[in-house]
Scaffold this motif. Structure first.
Motif, mmCIF file in Angstrom:
data_model
loop_
_atom_site.group_PDB
_atom_site.id
_atom_site.type_symbol
_atom_site.label_atom_id
_atom_site.label_comp_id
_atom_site.label_asym_id
_atom_site.label_seq_id
_atom_site.Cartn_x
_atom_site.Cartn_y
_atom_site.Cartn_z
ATOM 1 N N LEU A 328 0.841 -1.198 0.000
ATOM 2 C CA LEU A 328 0.000 0.000 0.000
ATOM 3 C C LEU A 328 0.875 1.247 0.000
ATOM 4 C CD1 LEU A 328 -2.864 1.269 0.265
ATOM 5 C CD2 LEU A 328 -2.469 1.266 2.750
ATOM 6 N N ILE A 329 0.614 2.148 -0.944
ATOM 7 C CA ILE A 329 1.325 3.419 -1.032
ATOM 8 C C ILE A 329 0.316 4.538 -0.746
ATOM 9 C CG2 ILE A 329 2.746 4.926 -2.471
ATOM 10 C CD1 ILE A 329 4.026 2.202 -1.932
ATOM 11 N N VAL A 330 0.516 5.219 0.373
ATOM 12 C CA VAL A 330 -0.435 6.260 0.777
ATOM 13 C C VAL A 330 0.023 7.617 0.244
ATOM 14 C CG1 VAL A 330 -1.530 7.434 2.732
ATOM 15 C CG2 VAL A 330 -1.055 4.966 2.854
ATOM 16 N N ARG A 331 -0.890 8.268 -0.495
ATOM 17 C CA ARG A 331 -0.603 9.593 -1.034
ATOM 18 C C ARG A 331 -1.754 10.542 -0.673
ATOM 19 N NH1 ARG A 331 1.188 6.371 -5.734
ATOM 20 N NH2 ARG A 331 3.473 6.280 -5.712
ATOM 21 N N GLY A 332 -1.974 11.537 -1.498
ATOM 22 C CA GLY A 332 -2.876 12.596 -1.110
ATOM 23 C C GLY A 332 -4.345 12.429 -1.453
ATOM 24 N N SER A 333 -4.737 11.303 -2.070
ATOM 25 C CA SER A 333 -6.133 11.165 -2.496
ATOM 26 C C SER A 333 -7.045 10.572 -1.433
ATOM 27 C CB SER A 333 -6.195 10.298 -3.764
ATOM 28 O OG SER A 333 -5.812 8.965 -3.477
ATOM 29 N N THR A 334 -6.469 10.249 -0.262
ATOM 30 C CA THR A 334 -7.287 9.720 0.834
ATOM 31 C C THR A 334 -7.065 10.557 2.082
ATOM 32 O OG1 THR A 334 -5.511 8.118 1.338
ATOM 33 C CG2 THR A 334 -7.349 7.344 -0.019
ATOM 34 N N ALA A 335 -8.125 10.753 2.841
ATOM 35 C CA ALA A 335 -8.055 11.529 4.086
ATOM 36 C C ALA A 335 -9.119 11.044 5.033
ATOM 37 C CB ALA A 335 -8.234 13.017 3.777
#
Length: 338
Positions: A328-335
């Motif tokens: 899993l690569i967490v970036r800016g599209s989830t909050a």
């Protein structure tokens, strides 16, 4: 591969035509010293008997045989990653990689014969759905086959390369749940595709483990393409109970969902969190950058080439299905959910 059906030989064709094996060989090699009527008869019988010239018993790293990497749809960001890995692996051992697009209906009875005639030492088919007849044709030709992310799982034993799709689907959904989302939808690829089913089951397993029900209409299928994400994303966002997060079964699908949200004036991730699957360059170029499950596509391409070479060399392989780990690569599209 299935047990090889009895393969027609030059002698078989020659006996049917009432000519010598040498005459059949001349026809195969395009020699001009064969009467037109005889040539026509032999060619007809070659096709009738589904004759395939035997593939080389062994493909050496320095030999002239090539490996064909075949797709059944236009190239995408996903395809590019696999191609990069395959080409790099081929370059390491001096084996040429040939790329082609051949859709299911184009894989006719002559398909395997064409591959052998073109000097292919092995075939790598990507996201393909192969019929039993097509598998049998490759088996008769003794052409090694490796599948990457097959859409169907053949009943016969076929060598395939994939990733931990279930674990990836589980991780993406758990991430959204950890952010406080409970209305989480899934937009995937073809309903019968093995990789899609694994990702969807990972999603459902995470939801069930968290005690969160999946409302009707929250699971939708398509073709892992951008436009499918737009259409299915729009359908989800038009529901009476709008999801606060959507997990796309591919990066393209997720980007389509993001576009459907923007068209409705929704902000990503403030109003809707979106996650994808693949981690192609599209995920890094998205605005905002896409949270996604990294599928090691380049490594899959490289492993497929090395496995195909081992099969072509007559080596035994330890496993007929290899799964590489996802991440899993967490970036800016989830909050966090509001």
């Amino acid at each position: 591969m299935p047990a090889s059906p009895r393969r027609a030989t030059l002698a078989t064709v020659a006996a049917s035509a009432g000519v010598s094996v040498a005459t059949v060989s001349k026809v195969l090699n395009g020699r001009s010293d064969v009467a037109p009527a005889t040539r026509s008869l032999v060619q007809s019988l070659l096709q009738q008997h589904a004759y395939v010239a035997p593939a080389p018993r062994r493909v050496e790293a320095t030999g002239s045989a090539t490996i064909e990497v075949q797709f059944d749809a236009d190239f995408t960001a996903y395809s590019t990653e696999i191609i990069q890995g395959a080409v790099e692996a081929g370059a390491e051992v001096g084996v040429g990689i040939v790329l082609s697009i051949r859709r299911g209906e184009d894989r006719t009875a002559a398909w395997a014969r064409d591959l052998i005639a073109a000097g292919r030492g092995a075939l790598i088919a990507v996201t393909s759905e192969l019929t039993s007849a097509q598998l049998a044709a490759l088996s008769r030709a003794r052409l090694p086959l490796v599948l990457i992310d097959p859409l169907n799982l053949p009943r016969t034993r076929v060598t395939s390369i994939g990733s931990t799709n279930f674990a990836g689907g589980l991780a993406a959904t758990q991430h959204l749940l950890s952010l406080g989302h409970r209305r989480i939808a899934y937009v995937g690829g073809p309903a019968t595709a093995a990789c899609n089913q694994a990702r969807m089951h990972g999603y459902r397993a995470a939801m069930e483990a968290a005690g969160v029900p999946v409302p009707p209409g929250y699971v939708r299928t398509g073709h892992f393409r951008y436009q499918d994400g737009v259409v299915n994303g729009a359908a989800l966002l038009d529901l009476a109970q709008v999801p606060t997060a959507i997990f796309g079964g591919s990066d393209e699908t997720a980007l389509g969902v993001m576009e459907a949200a923007r068209a409705r004036g929704l902000r990503i991730p403030e109003d809707l969190s979106v996650a994808g699957f693949d981690d192609t360059q599209l995920a890094r170029m998205a605005s905002p950058p896409l949270t996604t499950v990294r599928q090691p596509l380049r490594e899959m391409g490289g492993v497929a080439v090395r496995t195909a070479l081992r099969l072509a060399a007559g080596e035994k392989i330890d496993s007929h299905h290899v799964e590489l780990a996802t991440e899993l690569i967490v970036r800016g599209s989830t909050a966090a959910a509001l």
